[in-house]
Each structure stands twice: as structure tokens, then as C-alpha cells.
Design a protein around this motif. Structure first.
Motif, PDB file in Angstrom:
ATOM      1  N   GLU A 189      42.163  34.593  42.918  1.00  0.00           N
ATOM      2  CA  GLU A 189      42.182  35.922  42.316  1.00  0.00           C
ATOM      3  C   GLU A 189      41.276  36.915  43.036  1.00  0.00           C
ATOM      4  OE1 GLU A 189      39.275  33.418  39.929  1.00  0.00           O
ATOM      5  OE2 GLU A 189      41.329  33.171  40.549  1.00  0.00           O
ATOM      6  N   TRP A 190      40.343  36.440  43.864  1.00  0.00           N
ATOM      7  CA  TRP A 190      39.464  37.340  44.591  1.00  0.00           C
ATOM      8  C   TRP A 190      39.941  37.588  46.022  1.00  0.00           C
ATOM      9  CZ3 TRP A 190      36.262  40.014  41.797  1.00  0.00           C
ATOM     10  CH2 TRP A 190      35.793  39.488  40.610  1.00  0.00           C
ATOM     11  N   MET A 191      41.039  36.987  46.439  1.00  0.00           N
ATOM     12  CA  MET A 191      41.514  37.124  47.813  1.00  0.00           C
ATOM     13  C   MET A 191      42.420  38.329  48.034  1.00  0.00           C
ATOM     14  SD  MET A 191      40.203  34.923  49.653  1.00  0.00           S
ATOM     15  CE  MET A 191      39.158  33.528  49.445  1.00  0.00           C
ATOM     16  N   VAL A 192      42.739  39.067  47.002  1.00  0.00           N
ATOM     17  CA  VAL A 192      43.607  40.233  47.145  1.00  0.00           C
ATOM     18  C   VAL A 192      42.792  41.506  46.981  1.00  0.00           C
ATOM     19  CG1 VAL A 192      45.658  39.019  46.371  1.00  0.00           C
ATOM     20  CG2 VAL A 192      44.222  40.165  44.710  1.00  0.00           C
ATOM     21  N   GLN A 193      43.347  42.620  47.440  1.00  0.00           N
ATOM     22  CA  GLN A 193      42.678  43.903  47.303  1.00  0.00           C
ATOM     23  C   GLN A 193      42.604  44.305  45.838  1.00  0.00           C
ATOM     24  OE1 GLN A 193      41.301  45.881  49.703  1.00  0.00           O
ATOM     25  NE2 GLN A 193      41.672  44.267  51.194  1.00  0.00           N
ATOM     26  N   SER A 194      41.702  45.199  45.528  1.00  0.00           N
ATOM     27  CA  SER A 194      41.575  45.703  44.162  1.00  0.00           C
ATOM     28  C   SER A 194      41.960  47.170  44.146  1.00  0.00           C
ATOM     29  CB  SER A 194      40.140  45.551  43.681  1.00  0.00           C
ATOM     30  OG  SER A 194      39.993  46.138  42.418  1.00  0.00           O
ATOM     31  N   PRO A 195      42.877  47.586  43.339  1.00  0.00           N
ATOM     32  CA  PRO A 195      43.735  46.845  42.435  1.00  0.00           C
ATOM     33  C   PRO A 195      44.835  46.124  43.204  1.00  0.00           C
ATOM     34  CG  PRO A 195      44.322  49.154  42.355  1.00  0.00           C
ATOM     35  CD  PRO A 195      43.127  49.044  43.256  1.00  0.00           C
ATOM     36  N   ALA A 207      48.380  44.814  44.531  1.00  0.00           N
ATOM     37  CA  ALA A 207      49.690  45.453  44.660  1.00  0.00           C
ATOM     38  C   ALA A 207      50.693  44.762  43.749  1.00  0.00           C
ATOM     39  CB  ALA A 207      50.159  45.380  46.109  1.00  0.00           C
ATOM     40  N   PHE A 208      51.757  45.481  43.421  1.00  0.00           N
ATOM     41  CA  PHE A 208      52.819  44.924  42.590  1.00  0.00           C
ATOM     42  C   PHE A 208      53.508  43.820  43.369  1.00  0.00           C
ATOM     43  CE2 PHE A 208      57.112  45.161  40.642  1.00  0.00           C
ATOM     44  CZ  PHE A 208      56.730  44.857  39.357  1.00  0.00           C
TER      45      PHE A 208
END
Length: 95
Positions: free
Chosen positions: A72-78, A80-81
Motif C-alpha cells: 500500500e505504500w508503493m504507489v503514489q499518493s493519491p 491512480a484509478f
């Protein structure tokens, strides 16, 4: 107010017997505390709505800041869909 009713205090009268003075004082102070809490809530809502940064999304990569390796921390914030086209394989990592 519950205990006042159980003790028999009549409703909607301008004056009450002195026997109910203690519970009535507690009930009145509780209502003042509730009003203060509601006012604080509306102040926080007003500050939040007047903030200039409310529409700017964060560009921070949380995994760099937190040094976390979970999915859950490996993606950008927010995120993407449809961040992942298919479910990623979950593997055990070092702790």
C-alpha cells in the motif's frame, strides 16, 4: 436529565423544587459543554473549507518518506484509478 425524570421532576415549568438543584446544575453544565463542542466543530469546518491547499493533490511518494516496503505504500499518493491491472503477487519481505 434522565435522572431528573426518574426522580420525578416535572417538565416545562419555569421553577423547579430545590431537591432537583444538583442534578439540574449537572444537566445545565453538560449542555454548555455540548454547545462548546459544537462551536469547535464549526470552527474546524470553517478553517478546513477556507484552506487554499484543499484541492492540491499530494505528489509525494510515501514509500520514500516512510521507508516502507508493503504494497500500500508503493504507489503514489493519491493512488491512480485502477492502479494494478491484476492483483500483484504478495511475497514475504525482510523485516
Amino acid at each position: 436529565m434522565h435522572f431528573l425524570g426518574l426522580l420525578g421532576m416535572p417538565r416545562r415549568i419555569p421553577d423547579y423544587p430545590d431537591a432537583y438543584a444538583g442534578w439540574n446544575a449537572i444537566s445545565s453544565s453538560g449542555s454548555y459543554i455540548s454547545v462548546i463542542g459544537i462551536c469547535c466543530f464549526f470552527v474546524v469546518v470553517a478553517i478546513t473549507l477556507s484552506s487554499d491547499k484543499r484541492s492540491a493533490p499530494s505528489e509525494l511518494n510515501w514509500s520514500v518518506k516512510e521507508n516502507s516496503t508493503t504494497l500500500e505504500w508503493m504507489v503514489q499518493s493519491p493512488p491512480a484509478f485502477h492502479t494494478f491491472g491484476e492483483l500483484p503477487a504478495i511475497k514475504e519481505t525482510e523485516n
